[in-house]
Design a protein around this motif. Structure first.
Motif, PDB file in Angstrom:
ATOM      1  N   GLY A   1       0.824  -1.210   0.000  1.00  0.00           N
ATOM      2  CA  GLY A   1       0.000   0.000   0.000  1.00  0.00           C
ATOM      3  C   GLY A   1       0.855   1.255   0.000  1.00  0.00           C
ATOM      4  N   GLY A   2       1.926   1.273   0.766  1.00  0.00           N
ATOM      5  CA  GLY A   2       2.821   2.427   0.792  1.00  0.00           C
ATOM      6  C   GLY A   2       3.481   2.651  -0.560  1.00  0.00           C
TER       7      GLY A   2
ATOM      8  N   HIS B   1       3.766   5.795  -5.601  1.00  0.00           N
ATOM      9  CA  HIS B   1       3.751   5.779  -7.064  1.00  0.00           C
ATOM     10  C   HIS B   1       2.694   6.743  -7.606  1.00  0.00           C
ATOM     11  CE1 HIS B   1       4.206   4.275 -11.095  1.00  0.00           C
ATOM     12  NE2 HIS B   1       2.918   3.961 -11.153  1.00  0.00           N
ATOM     13  N   ARG B   2       1.519   6.743  -6.987  1.00  0.00           N
ATOM     14  CA  ARG B   2       0.444   7.688  -7.394  1.00  0.00           C
ATOM     15  C   ARG B   2       0.845   9.112  -7.209  1.00  0.00           C
ATOM     16  NH1 ARG B   2      -5.516   6.974  -5.193  1.00  0.00           N
ATOM     17  NH2 ARG B   2      -5.785   8.872  -6.358  1.00  0.00           N
ATOM     18  N   ARG B   3       1.510   9.401  -6.082  1.00  0.00           N
ATOM     19  CA  ARG B   3       1.935  10.757  -5.790  1.00  0.00           C
ATOM     20  C   ARG B   3       2.993  11.218  -6.792  1.00  0.00           C
ATOM     21  NH1 ARG B   3       4.079  12.956   0.016  1.00  0.00           N
ATOM     22  NH2 ARG B   3       4.112  15.150  -0.592  1.00  0.00           N
ATOM     23  N   ALA B   4       3.885  10.324  -7.174  1.00  0.00           N
ATOM     24  CA  ALA B   4       4.944  10.669  -8.132  1.00  0.00           C
ATOM     25  C   ALA B   4       4.341  10.957  -9.520  1.00  0.00           C
ATOM     26  CB  ALA B   4       5.964   9.530  -8.223  1.00  0.00           C
TER      27      ALA B   4
ATOM     28  N   GLY C   1       1.461  12.333  -9.997  1.00  0.00           N
ATOM     29  CA  GLY C   1       0.705  13.580  -9.916  1.00  0.00           C
ATOM     30  C   GLY C   1      -0.770  13.377  -9.759  1.00  0.00           C
ATOM     31  N   ASP C   2      -1.240  12.160  -9.536  1.00  0.00           N
ATOM     32  CA  ASP C   2      -2.653  11.886  -9.377  1.00  0.00           C
ATOM     33  C   ASP C   2      -3.190  12.389  -8.037  1.00  0.00           C
ATOM     34  OD1 ASP C   2      -2.637  10.659 -11.805  1.00  0.00           O
ATOM     35  OD2 ASP C   2      -2.570   8.625 -11.006  1.00  0.00           O
ATOM     36  N   GLY C   3      -2.306  12.558  -7.070  1.00  0.00           N
ATOM     37  CA  GLY C   3      -2.760  12.977  -5.726  1.00  0.00           C
ATOM     38  C   GLY C   3      -3.303  11.814  -4.957  1.00  0.00           C
ATOM     39  N   ILE C   4      -3.801  12.113  -3.793  1.00  0.00           N
ATOM     40  CA  ILE C   4      -4.326  11.034  -2.950  1.00  0.00           C
ATOM     41  C   ILE C   4      -5.825  11.073  -2.966  1.00  0.00           C
ATOM     42  CG2 ILE C   4      -4.453  10.177  -0.598  1.00  0.00           C
ATOM     43  CD1 ILE C   4      -1.605  11.006  -0.222  1.00  0.00           C
TER      44      ILE C   4
END
Length: 170
Positions: A156-157, A162-165, A167-170
């Motif tokens: 999960g981490g 990967h999502r943050r990198a 640019g999708d955000g949380i």
């Protein structure tokens, strides 16, 4: 520089030659008092040997450690004696002295008094009770659940990073 090197080399050779001239003509170790054991606990017995007084024996003095005087009797190759370290002896290093009956030669040796017996290295045995469990508990089901929880948290981490990198955000 060369002058200093020559001076030092000459001095070393002179000292070495002097050492060869002064070296005694007899062999063996006759100038020391041998104590066995060299390290003893209070209340222990010590055997004293010396080859310096083998002809006429010697008078020993262990009053530094509180044991008083003792006699070294002549044997074949050395004089031998015994004394007991008093139970009240404090830890430390003490000089034991023997004075030869013939010639009055004085020989010394060091006795170490310790609080623990020196019988070789002691290795610990057993486990340490710290209140924290080991890496594998007694229940394999709980161990498997713990490993699975760690794996899910790691996955999960990684997914969130990967999502943050991207640019999708949380």
């Amino acid at each position: 520089m060369r002058r200093t090197a020559r001076l030092l080399t000459g001095t070393a050779l002179a000292v070495g030659a002097l050492g060869l001239v002064v070296t005694p003509a007899y062999g063996g170790d006759t100038g020391a008092l041998k104590l066995r054991p060299a390290s003893v606990v209070p209340g222990g017995q010590v055997t004293v040997h010396t080859a310096a007084c083998r002809d006429g024996g010697a008078a020993g003095d262990a009053s530094a450690v509180g044991a008083g005087t003792f006699t070294l009797a002549p044997q074949e190759r050395e004089a031998t004696g015994r004394f007991r370290v008093p139970p009240s002896a404090q830890p430390g290093t003490y000089e034991i002295v023997a004075t030869c009956a013939e010639g009055g030669r004085r020989v010394t040796g060091d006795l170490v008094v310790t609080l623990t017996a020196a019988r070789g290295q002691v290795h610990p045995r057993g486990s340490v009770k710290t209140g924290v469990g080991g890496t594998l508990g007694r229940d394999p089901v709980q161990t498997a659940v713990g490993v699975a929880a760690l794996a899910v948290a790691a996955a999960g981490g990684t997914w969130l990073l990967h999502r943050r990198a991207r640019g999708d955000g949380i």
